[in-house]
Design a protein around this motif. Structure first.
Motif, PDB file in Angstrom:
ATOM      1  N   GLY A 173      19.666  36.804  51.233  1.00  0.00           N
ATOM      2  CA  GLY A 173      20.336  35.901  50.317  1.00  0.00           C
ATOM      3  C   GLY A 173      20.223  36.246  48.846  1.00  0.00           C
ATOM      4  N   LEU A 174      19.446  37.281  48.510  1.00  0.00           N
ATOM      5  CA  LEU A 174      19.412  37.625  47.086  1.00  0.00           C
ATOM      6  C   LEU A 174      20.698  38.357  46.724  1.00  0.00           C
ATOM      7  CD1 LEU A 174      15.705  38.303  46.520  1.00  0.00           C
ATOM      8  CD2 LEU A 174      17.160  36.774  45.218  1.00  0.00           C
ATOM      9  N   SER A 175      20.854  38.596  45.416  1.00  0.00           N
ATOM     10  CA  SER A 175      22.161  39.062  44.959  1.00  0.00           C
ATOM     11  C   SER A 175      22.366  40.538  45.251  1.00  0.00           C
ATOM     12  CB  SER A 175      22.298  38.825  43.478  1.00  0.00           C
ATOM     13  OG  SER A 175      21.322  39.597  42.816  1.00  0.00           O
ATOM     14  N   LEU A 176      21.964  40.950  46.449  1.00  0.00           N
ATOM     15  CA  LEU A 176      22.107  42.364  46.761  1.00  0.00           C
ATOM     16  C   LEU A 176      23.467  42.713  47.328  1.00  0.00           C
ATOM     17  CD1 LEU A 176      18.586  43.217  48.101  1.00  0.00           C
ATOM     18  CD2 LEU A 176      19.747  44.301  46.206  1.00  0.00           C
ATOM     19  N   GLU A 177      24.261  41.705  47.655  1.00  0.00           N
ATOM     20  CA  GLU A 177      25.557  42.023  48.264  1.00  0.00           C
ATOM     21  C   GLU A 177      26.305  43.094  47.486  1.00  0.00           C
ATOM     22  OE1 GLU A 177      24.761  37.757  48.981  1.00  0.00           O
ATOM     23  OE2 GLU A 177      24.830  38.920  47.157  1.00  0.00           O
ATOM     24  N   GLN A 178      26.202  42.976  46.165  1.00  0.00           N
ATOM     25  CA  GLN A 178      27.005  43.865  45.341  1.00  0.00           C
ATOM     26  C   GLN A 178      26.292  45.152  44.984  1.00  0.00           C
ATOM     27  OE1 GLN A 178      29.821  42.448  42.530  1.00  0.00           O
ATOM     28  NE2 GLN A 178      29.052  40.384  42.736  1.00  0.00           N
ATOM     29  N   ALA A 179      24.973  45.172  45.120  1.00  0.00           N
ATOM     30  CA  ALA A 179      24.237  46.381  44.783  1.00  0.00           C
ATOM     31  C   ALA A 179      24.049  47.207  46.045  1.00  0.00           C
ATOM     32  CB  ALA A 179      22.890  46.015  44.175  1.00  0.00           C
ATOM     33  N   PRO A 180      24.376  48.506  46.001  1.00  0.00           N
ATOM     34  CA  PRO A 180      24.159  49.339  47.188  1.00  0.00           C
ATOM     35  C   PRO A 180      22.663  49.534  47.421  1.00  0.00           C
ATOM     36  CG  PRO A 180      24.864  50.670  45.321  1.00  0.00           C
ATOM     37  CD  PRO A 180      24.946  49.248  44.885  1.00  0.00           C
ATOM     38  N   ALA A 190      25.065  57.637  39.783  1.00  0.00           N
ATOM     39  CA  ALA A 190      25.098  56.449  38.932  1.00  0.00           C
ATOM     40  C   ALA A 190      26.403  55.683  39.117  1.00  0.00           C
ATOM     41  CB  ALA A 190      24.922  56.849  37.471  1.00  0.00           C
ATOM     42  N   LEU A 191      27.502  56.401  39.303  1.00  0.00           N
ATOM     43  CA  LEU A 191      28.784  55.717  39.503  1.00  0.00           C
ATOM     44  C   LEU A 191      28.755  54.871  40.775  1.00  0.00           C
ATOM     45  CD1 LEU A 191      31.622  58.171  38.471  1.00  0.00           C
ATOM     46  CD2 LEU A 191      31.148  55.902  37.547  1.00  0.00           C
ATOM     47  N   MET A 192      28.135  55.425  41.834  1.00  0.00           N
ATOM     48  CA  MET A 192      28.089  54.661  43.084  1.00  0.00           C
ATOM     49  C   MET A 192      27.249  53.395  42.918  1.00  0.00           C
ATOM     50  SD  MET A 192      28.612  57.487  45.939  1.00  0.00           S
ATOM     51  CE  MET A 192      28.734  56.163  47.021  1.00  0.00           C
ATOM     52  N   GLN A 193      26.268  53.463  41.996  1.00  0.00           N
ATOM     53  CA  GLN A 193      25.451  52.290  41.719  1.00  0.00           C
ATOM     54  C   GLN A 193      26.165  51.321  40.764  1.00  0.00           C
ATOM     55  OE1 GLN A 193      22.367  51.193  42.667  1.00  0.00           O
ATOM     56  NE2 GLN A 193      22.679  49.430  41.340  1.00  0.00           N
TER      57      GLN A 193
END
Ligand SMILES: [Fe+2]
Lengths: 154, 434
Positions: free
Chosen positions: B6-13, B71-74
Motif C-alpha cells: 500500500g505504500l506509494s510504490l505503484e509508480q516507482a519501479p 535514470a530515465l526508467m526510474q
C-alpha cells in the motif's frame, strides 16, 4: 472563468514554495548548530506542512474524487505520500528532541527529496488535472481550503 | 517478491531496475583508465585514432548512456506520471545488451575487427531499439507536456539520430557499407553530445535545480525556446555540414554555442540565488558542469576566430573532454551520489514498514565519502585537460586519477547496495513474507 483556469495550481504551488523557504531556514539553523533556533523554525515548518496537507486532504481531494468518481487514482497516492512525509517529520522531531543535529540533517535530506518528488507530481500532474476538472468550481474550492483551520493530525 | 503493502510504490519501479545500471557505470571509467594506461600518450594524438574512439565510447556508452537510461526508467514514472511497461524484464535486457555491446565496440575499435563491429551493431542496435521504444511510448503518453517533457522529447529524437548514425558507421566498419565516414562521424558526435546529452541534462535541470537547491524557476521564455533552438539548430547545422556550406555552418554553429552558453549562465545565475544555504556536494558538481559547458562554448567560438586553433587536433580533444568529462560526467556523478542513497532509503522504508530502524541517507553514503571522491573527480578532469595539451607528461597521471575516481564512485555506490541487501536479509523470515 479565464482566470480560474490556473487558480488551484497557482494557489497550492505558492504554498509549496513557502514551505521550501521554511525548510531552507530550518536546515540552515541545524547546520549552524543552533538547536534552539532550529527547534523554533522546525515547529513552524512542520505546522505549515501539516496545514497544507489538511487543506488538500479535507477539501481538494474529496472534491476531486467526487467530481471524477476516482478514489483509487492519484489522490490515493498523494495521501499515502503525505503520510510518509508526516512520518519523516516526526522522525526529525525526535532527533531534534534528543539534540542530535547530525541525525536531523541526514533525515532532512531525505525529507527534501520526498517532499520535492511529491511536489513535482502534484504541480505537474494533479493540480493541472484539478484545474481542468474543477474549473467552474475553483474559486469555491480555494475558499474552502482557506477556511480550513489548522488542527493536529487525526 | 515483497508486496509493497500500500505504500506509494505503484509508480516507482523496483530498486533493481535503476540500480543495475548505476552500479555498473563507474567501472567503465576504470576500464577507460586502464585503456589509457595501456595505450600511453599516443591516445591523445587525434580524436580519430581507434584507441581514442574506443576510449570515447567507454565514457559515453559505458558511463553516460548506462546511467541515463537507468535514470530515465526510474524518473519517467515520477516526473512524467507514466510507467514503463514490464520494468524488470526491459531493464535487465537493456542493461545486459548495452554493457556487452559497449565492450564489443571498444574491442572492435582496438582490434580493427569487422566481426567485432557486427557483434556491437547487433547488441547495441537491440539495446537502444528496446530503450527508445519503451521510453518513447512512455513520453508520448505523458499527460502534461511541460518544459521537461518537451526537452526530453527533443533529447530522445537526438538520441534516435545519434544511434542511427552510429549503427550506420558500425555497418561501414563491419560490412563495408558505403558511408561518408567523416561527415557521419561529425553528425554522430554532435547529435549525441549537443542534442541528446545537453537537452536531457537541461530537461532534468528544469526540475531538479529549482526544487533541490531551492532557487527561482528557470525563466519560462528560456524553457520554451531552448529545446527547439538546439533541436532546430542541429538540424540546420547538419544540412550545412552535409552540403559543405561553410559560412552557414559557422552561423548555425555560433547560434548553438551561444545557446549553450546561455543555458550554462542561466543555471549558474539560479544557483547563485539559491535559498538553500547549507553546503551540498551536488551543488559543486552542478557548478563544475555548467562552467565546463560555458568554456566549451567559448573555446568553440574562439577557435572559429583563430584559424590555428581550429586546425589543432588538441582543440577537438579539449572540446570532447570538456563536454563529456566536464559537463556530462560531473552532473551524472553528482546525481548518482543523491539518487542511489535516496532510492535505497525509499525502498527500505517501504519494505521494512517500521520493523527495523532505517539509516538515513547520510548514513547510507556519508558526505565525507562523496566529497573525497569529488576531489578525485576534479583532479582527473584537470589532468585530462592537461593531457590533451601535453600528453607526454600528463597521460599517466590523468589515467591514474580517472581510475581512482571511477573505482571510488563504484565502491561508494556498491556500499549503499550492500547495506540495503544486508538490512533486508536481517528481517525474520515471517516478516519478509508478510
Ligand atoms: Fe500534497
Amino acid at each position: 472563468m479565464g482566470e480560474n483556469v490556473v487558480a488551484i495550481a497557482e494557489f497550492l504551488t505558492a504554498e509549496h514554495r513557502c514551505c521550501d523557504e521554511n525548510f531552507a531556514v530550518v536546515e540552515e539553523a541545524a547546520q549552524a548548530g543552533d538547536t534552539a533556533r532550529c527547534q523554533r523554525e522546525f515547529q513552524q515548518f512542520q505546522a505549515a506542512m501539516e496545514w497544507h496537507f489538511q487543506k488538500e486532504e479535507e477539501e481538494l481531494f474529496p472534491t476531486f474524487e467526487q467530481t471524477t468518481g476516482n478514489t483509487m487514482g492519484p489522490t490515493r497516492v498523494m495521501r499515502l505520500e503525505h503520510q510518509q512525509m508526516r512520518e519523516a517529520l516526526a522522525e526529525m522531531q525526535g532527533a531534534l528532541g534528543q539534540g542530535d543535529l547530525d541525525e536531523f540533517l541526514g533525515q532532512s535530506e531525505t525529507l527534501l527529496i520526498l517532499m520535492q518528488q511529491h511536489n513535482i507530481k502534484e504541480e505537474q500532474i494533479l493540480y493541472p488535472m484539478c484545474d481542468r476538472f474543477l474549473a467552474s468550481n475553483a474559486a469555491a474550492v480555494i475558499a474552502a481550503m482557506q477556511a480550513v483551520s489548522a488542527h493536529p493530525p487525526a | 517478491m515483497i508486496p509493497s503493502a500500500g505504500l506509494s510504490l505503484e509508480q516507482a519501479p523496483p530498486f533493481s531496475v535503476p540500480l543495475r545500471f548505476f552500479l555498473t557505470a563507474p567501472w567503465f571509467l576504470v576500464l577507460a583508465a586502464l585503456l589509457m594506461l595501456w595505450q600511453g600518450p599516443g591516445i591523445f594524438a587525434s580524436r580519430w585514432l581507434p584507441a581514442t574512439l574506443a576510449l570515447t565510447h567507454l565514457l559515453t556508452l559505458g558511463f553516460m548512456a548506462q546511467v541515463m537510461l537507468g535514470a530515465l526508467m526510474q524518473m519517467l514514472p515520477v516526473v512524467v506520471g507514466v510507467v514503463v511497461p514490464r520494468p524488470r524484464l526491459i531493464a535487465a535486457l537493456i542493461h545486459i545488451l548495452l554493457t556487452l555491446g559497449t565492450l564489443a565496440l571498444a574491442l572492435a575499435f582496438l582490434a580493427s575487427s569487422p566481426f567485432g563491429f557486427q557483434i556491437a551493431f547487433g547488441l547495441l542496435g537491440v539495446a537502444f531499439g528496446v530503450a527508445l521504444l519503451a521510453i518513447h511510448v512512455a513520453l508520448w503518453r505523458a499527460p502534461v507536456a511541460n518544459g521537461t517533457v518537451i526537452a526530453m522529447r527533443w533529447a530522445l529524437l537526438a538520441l534516435l539520430v545519434t544511434v542511427s548514425l552510429g549503427l550506420l558507421l558500425a555497418g561501414f566498419f563491419g560490412w563495408g557499407w558505403r558511408v561518408s565516414v567523416v561527415i557521419a562521424t561529425d553528425l554522430h558526435a554532435v547529435w549525441g553530445l549537443i542534442g541528446w546529452v545537453v537537452l536531457l541534462v537541461a530537461g532534468v535541470a528544469y526540475q531538479v535545480v529549482p526544487m533541490f537547491q531551492i532557487t527561482p524557476p528557470y525563466p519560462p521564455q528560456f524553457v520554451r525556446g531552448f529545446a527547439a533552438l538546439v533541436g532546430g539548430g542541429l538540424a540546420l547545422w547538419s544540412v550545412c555540414r552535409v552540403e559543405q556550406w561553410s559560412t552557414a555552418m559557422r552561423v548555425t554553429g555560433t547560434v548553438l554555442a551561444v545557446g549553450l552558453a546561455v543555458f550554462a549562465a542561466t543555471t549558474g545565475r539560479l544557483l547563485g540565488q539559491r535559498r538553500r544555504k547549507i553546503g551540498d556536494p551536488t551543488l559543486s558538481y552542478w557548478r563544475v558542469s555548467m562552467a565546463s559547458l560555458a568554456v566549451t562554448a567559448l573555446l568553440w567560438l574562439s577557435s572559429r576566430l583563430i584559424p590555428t586553433w581550429a586546425q589543432a587536433p588538441q582543440t577537438d580533444l579539449l572540446l570532447g573532454i570538456l563536454l563529456i568529462f566536464g559537463f556530462a560526467v560531473a552532473v551524472i556523478n553528482g546525481m548518482l551520489c543523491k539518487i542511489v542513497p535516496f532510492l535505497a532509503w525509499f525502498h527500505l522504508q517501504a519494505q521494512l514498514l517500521g520493523r527495523a530502524r532505517i539509516p538515513n541517507m547520510k548514513h547510507l553514503l556519508p558526505d565525507a565519502a562523496i566529497r573525497r571522491q569529488g576531489w578525485a573527480y576534479l583532479a582527473a578532469f584537470l589532468l585530462l585537460l592537461a593531457a590533451a595539451v601535453d600528453p607526454a607528461i600528463f597521460t599517466y597521471p590523468a589515467a591514474l586519477a580517472l581510475g581512482v575516481t571511477g573505482a571510488w564512485l563504484g565502491v561508494n555506490l556498491a556500499g549503499v547496495g550492500q547495506i540495503y541487501h544486508r538490512l533486508l536479509q536481517s528481517l525474520p523470515a515471517e516478516a519478509k513474507s508478510a
